[in-house]
Each structure stands twice: as C-alpha cells, then as structure tokens.
Design an enzyme around this catalytic site. Structure first.
Site, PDB file in Angstrom:
ATOM      1  N   SER A  56      45.498  34.688  37.445  1.00  0.00           N
ATOM      2  CA  SER A  56      46.477  33.960  36.634  1.00  0.00           C
ATOM      3  C   SER A  56      47.896  34.439  36.882  1.00  0.00           C
ATOM      4  O   SER A  56      48.851  33.682  36.739  1.00  0.00           O
ATOM      5  CB  SER A  56      46.154  34.163  35.149  1.00  0.00           C
ATOM      6  OG  SER A  56      46.223  35.549  34.824  1.00  0.00           O
ATOM      7  N   ARG A 112      38.595  51.734  50.328  1.00  0.00           N
ATOM      8  CA  ARG A 112      38.778  51.551  51.771  1.00  0.00           C
ATOM      9  C   ARG A 112      40.140  52.104  52.238  1.00  0.00           C
ATOM     10  O   ARG A 112      40.241  52.650  53.336  1.00  0.00           O
ATOM     11  CB  ARG A 112      38.665  50.073  52.142  1.00  0.00           C
ATOM     12  CG  ARG A 112      37.250  49.559  52.116  1.00  0.00           C
ATOM     13  CD  ARG A 112      36.437  50.097  53.301  1.00  0.00           C
ATOM     14  NE  ARG A 112      35.098  49.539  53.296  1.00  0.00           N
ATOM     15  CZ  ARG A 112      34.023  50.147  52.798  1.00  0.00           C
ATOM     16  NH1 ARG A 112      34.127  51.366  52.291  1.00  0.00           N
ATOM     17  NH2 ARG A 112      32.852  49.567  52.814  1.00  0.00           N
ATOM     18  N   ARG A 152      37.035  41.581  36.414  1.00  0.00           N
ATOM     19  CA  ARG A 152      36.404  41.433  37.731  1.00  0.00           C
ATOM     20  C   ARG A 152      37.421  41.529  38.856  1.00  0.00           C
ATOM     21  O   ARG A 152      37.123  42.066  39.925  1.00  0.00           O
ATOM     22  CB  ARG A 152      35.653  40.098  37.798  1.00  0.00           C
ATOM     23  CG  ARG A 152      34.300  40.120  37.087  1.00  0.00           C
ATOM     24  CD  ARG A 152      33.687  38.725  36.995  1.00  0.00           C
ATOM     25  NE  ARG A 152      33.650  38.028  38.258  1.00  0.00           N
ATOM     26  CZ  ARG A 152      32.524  37.766  38.960  1.00  0.00           C
ATOM     27  NH1 ARG A 152      31.361  38.167  38.499  1.00  0.00           N
ATOM     28  NH2 ARG A 152      32.587  37.095  40.074  1.00  0.00           N
ATOM     29  N   HIS A 192      39.592  55.583  52.724  1.00  0.00           N
ATOM     30  CA  HIS A 192      38.807  55.814  53.947  1.00  0.00           C
ATOM     31  C   HIS A 192      39.697  55.765  55.187  1.00  0.00           C
ATOM     32  O   HIS A 192      39.442  56.440  56.179  1.00  0.00           O
ATOM     33  CB  HIS A 192      37.705  54.749  54.078  1.00  0.00           C
ATOM     34  CG  HIS A 192      36.546  54.968  53.147  1.00  0.00           C
ATOM     35  ND1 HIS A 192      35.807  53.932  52.610  1.00  0.00           N
ATOM     36  CD2 HIS A 192      36.001  56.107  52.659  1.00  0.00           C
ATOM     37  CE1 HIS A 192      34.856  54.423  51.830  1.00  0.00           C
ATOM     38  NE2 HIS A 192      34.957  55.745  51.840  1.00  0.00           N
ATOM     39  N   ASP A 227      39.199  42.963  52.527  1.00  0.00           N
ATOM     40  CA  ASP A 227      38.360  43.521  53.604  1.00  0.00           C
ATOM     41  C   ASP A 227      38.928  43.135  54.971  1.00  0.00           C
ATOM     42  O   ASP A 227      38.894  43.938  55.914  1.00  0.00           O
ATOM     43  CB  ASP A 227      36.905  43.074  53.460  1.00  0.00           C
ATOM     44  CG  ASP A 227      36.085  44.054  52.599  1.00  0.00           C
ATOM     45  OD1 ASP A 227      36.625  45.121  52.231  1.00  0.00           O
ATOM     46  OD2 ASP A 227      34.916  43.753  52.300  1.00  0.00           O
ATOM     47  N   SER A 244      35.541  33.328  39.395  1.00  0.00           N
ATOM     48  CA  SER A 244      34.638  33.865  40.429  1.00  0.00           C
ATOM     49  C   SER A 244      35.134  33.625  41.850  1.00  0.00           C
ATOM     50  O   SER A 244      35.125  34.540  42.680  1.00  0.00           O
ATOM     51  CB  SER A 244      33.236  33.265  40.284  1.00  0.00           C
ATOM     52  OG  SER A 244      32.630  33.770  39.121  1.00  0.00           O
ATOM     53  N   GLU A 301      37.950  35.948  42.626  1.00  0.00           N
ATOM     54  CA  GLU A 301      37.520  37.348  42.734  1.00  0.00           C
ATOM     55  C   GLU A 301      36.779  37.603  44.051  1.00  0.00           C
ATOM     56  O   GLU A 301      37.017  38.609  44.731  1.00  0.00           O
ATOM     57  CB  GLU A 301      36.677  37.704  41.510  1.00  0.00           C
ATOM     58  CG  GLU A 301      37.509  37.741  40.227  1.00  0.00           C
ATOM     59  CD  GLU A 301      36.879  37.019  39.037  1.00  0.00           C
ATOM     60  OE1 GLU A 301      37.642  36.638  38.132  1.00  0.00           O
ATOM     61  OE2 GLU A 301      35.660  36.826  39.018  1.00  0.00           O
TER      62      GLU A 301
HETATM   63  O1  LIG Z   1      37.352  39.486  34.488  1.00  0.00           O
HETATM   64  C1  LIG Z   1      37.894  38.427  34.646  1.00  0.00           C
HETATM   65  C2  LIG Z   1      37.124  37.157  34.296  1.00  0.00           C
HETATM   66  O2  LIG Z   1      35.740  37.425  34.448  1.00  0.00           O
HETATM   67  C3  LIG Z   1      37.487  35.943  35.059  1.00  0.00           C
HETATM   68  O3  LIG Z   1      36.491  35.486  35.961  1.00  0.00           O
HETATM   69  C4  LIG Z   1      39.301  38.389  35.166  1.00  0.00           C
HETATM   70  O4  LIG Z   1      39.326  38.937  36.461  1.00  0.00           O
HETATM   71  C5  LIG Z   1      40.222  39.194  34.224  1.00  0.00           C
HETATM   72  O5  LIG Z   1      40.249  38.556  32.993  1.00  0.00           O
HETATM   73  C6  LIG Z   1      41.635  39.321  34.792  1.00  0.00           C
HETATM   74  O6  LIG Z   1      42.237  38.045  34.921  1.00  0.00           O
HETATM   75  P1  LIG Z   1      43.307  37.755  36.014  1.00  0.00           P
HETATM   76  O7  LIG Z   1      44.382  38.812  35.886  1.00  0.00           O
HETATM   77  O8  LIG Z   1      43.812  36.387  35.713  1.00  0.00           O
HETATM   78  O9  LIG Z   1      42.638  37.835  37.374  1.00  0.00           O
END
Ligand SMILES: O=C([C@H](O)CO)[C@H](O)[C@H](O)COP(=O)(O)O
Length: 185
Positions: A88, A57, A46, A60, A160, A149, A152
């Site tokens: 992480s 962007r 994610r 863009h 943005d 979440s 992310e």
């Molecule tokens: O996809 C992910 C998971 O859904 C956590 O919410 C993480 O973004 C993915 O595992 C990558 O981890 P990080 O590098 O620690 O952001």
C-alpha cells in the site's frame, strides 16, 4: 479447483507481474546497496517476512544488513540505506520510519504497488510492483489470490533476482555465501 491448477494460476500471475517491474529502478537500487555503509530493511506482516528473507541474503553476500526493530539493529546514519517493502505504501509505522530516515539524511528505497503513496513520496528510489493491494475487494483481472499475496510473492522474486545481480557485482557465489550462513542452527 485442484492444488496444481491453483499453483499454475499463481505462477502465471507472478510471471505477468514481475515482467512489468522496471529493470532500471532495480539496477539503481543495486548500485545504492553496494555503496551503503549499512542496509536496513523493513516491512509489516507478510511483506515484512519477505524483507527479512532479503536481509538474510544481503548478509550472505557480506553486506551489513539489519532488520528494523530487532534488538541488535544499530542506529541509521546518512551513509546508510533504508529499504521498505509495502504494498500500500501507507502502513503507518513504516511511513513514520521513512520520515525518520529522511530526516537523518539517509536515502529510502521502496518496493510498492502505489508509487504515489505516502512512503513513495518520501523515497528516493521507488520500484513499482503492479499487483493488487490488500484492501482491494477482489483483485479483479490482476489476481485470484486474497489481499496482498501476489505483491508479497513478487517481493520475494524481485529481491531474489536482485540478489543474483548483487552476486555478479560483488563476485559472490553460493559457496562464499554459504560460508557466511548461520552455523549455530
Ligand atoms: O500482512 C499483510 C497482509 O497479510 C496482506 O496480505 C501485509 O503485508 C501487511 O499488512 C503490510 O501491508 P503493506 O505495508 O501494505 O504491504
């Protein structure tokens, strides 16, 4: 709880989190972005999806931006910049990537919850996002949301907002940017 109450909680979490991101480090990154020949962005899962949205962007705005791992993504040189999003800061594939970029002499920038992480230590610019990591059993006072979440979502807002700064710096507006949008959709 109703959907609207949950979204209100999420918005409060986001407001609290992005308000604590250091403006100076984001400004530093904006400066490096406009100086770079090419900008490479990377992230897994994610976090990676948010980085892809950012790359679009950057394109863009008229910058040469690539998502690492795409078939058309070229090689990186010392004149380029690698930007990683990793909550992480320990995701193995990204740590190897950061090491390779550093070896090639290219600066690495990282948005992360953990600045002292492996990728953080390899990065020239580190933007700390004070969210809960995906491994945290529960987000405690930080979040009611699962895993990463909050991080992310914060990444999306952070980048943005950075795009708005880059629009100021480069004299772009929504119509110049829409002029570069994919026309084969
Ligand atoms: O996809 C992910 C998971 O859904 C956590 O919410 C993480 O973004 C993915 O595992 C990558 O981890 P990080 O590098 O620690 O952001």
């Amino acid at each position: 709880m109703q959907m609207t109450s949950y979204t209100e909680s999420i918005m409060n979490e986001l407001q609290r989190t992005v308000a604590r991101i250091d403006d100076q480090s984001v400004g530093l990154l904006a400066g490096r972005i406009v100086q770079a020949d090419q900008i490479f962005v990377a992230g897994a899962g994610r976090s990676g999806l948010m980085m892809r949205a950012f790359a679009m962007r950057l394109m863009h705005i008229g910058l040469r931006a690539y998502v690492v791992g795409e078939t058309v993504t070229p090689g990186l040189t010392a004149q380029d910049l690698l930007i990683i999003g990793s909550g992480s800061g320990e995701t193995k594939s990204l740590a190897v990537m950061a090491e390779k970029a550093a070896k090639a002499g290219a600066p690495v920038a990282l948005a992360t919850i953990v600045p002292e992480s492996t990728i953080g230590r390899l990065s020239e610019i580190v933007i700390r996002v004070p969210a809960a990591t995906k491994e945290t059993a529960d987000g405690g006072a930080t979040t009611i949301q699962p895993m990463g979440s909050l991080f992310e979502q914060s990444l999306l807002l952070l980048f943005d907002a950075l795009i708005l700064q880059l629009m100021d710096l480069t004299g772009n507006n929504t119509s110049t940017m829409f002029g570069r949008h994919a026309n084969l959709e």
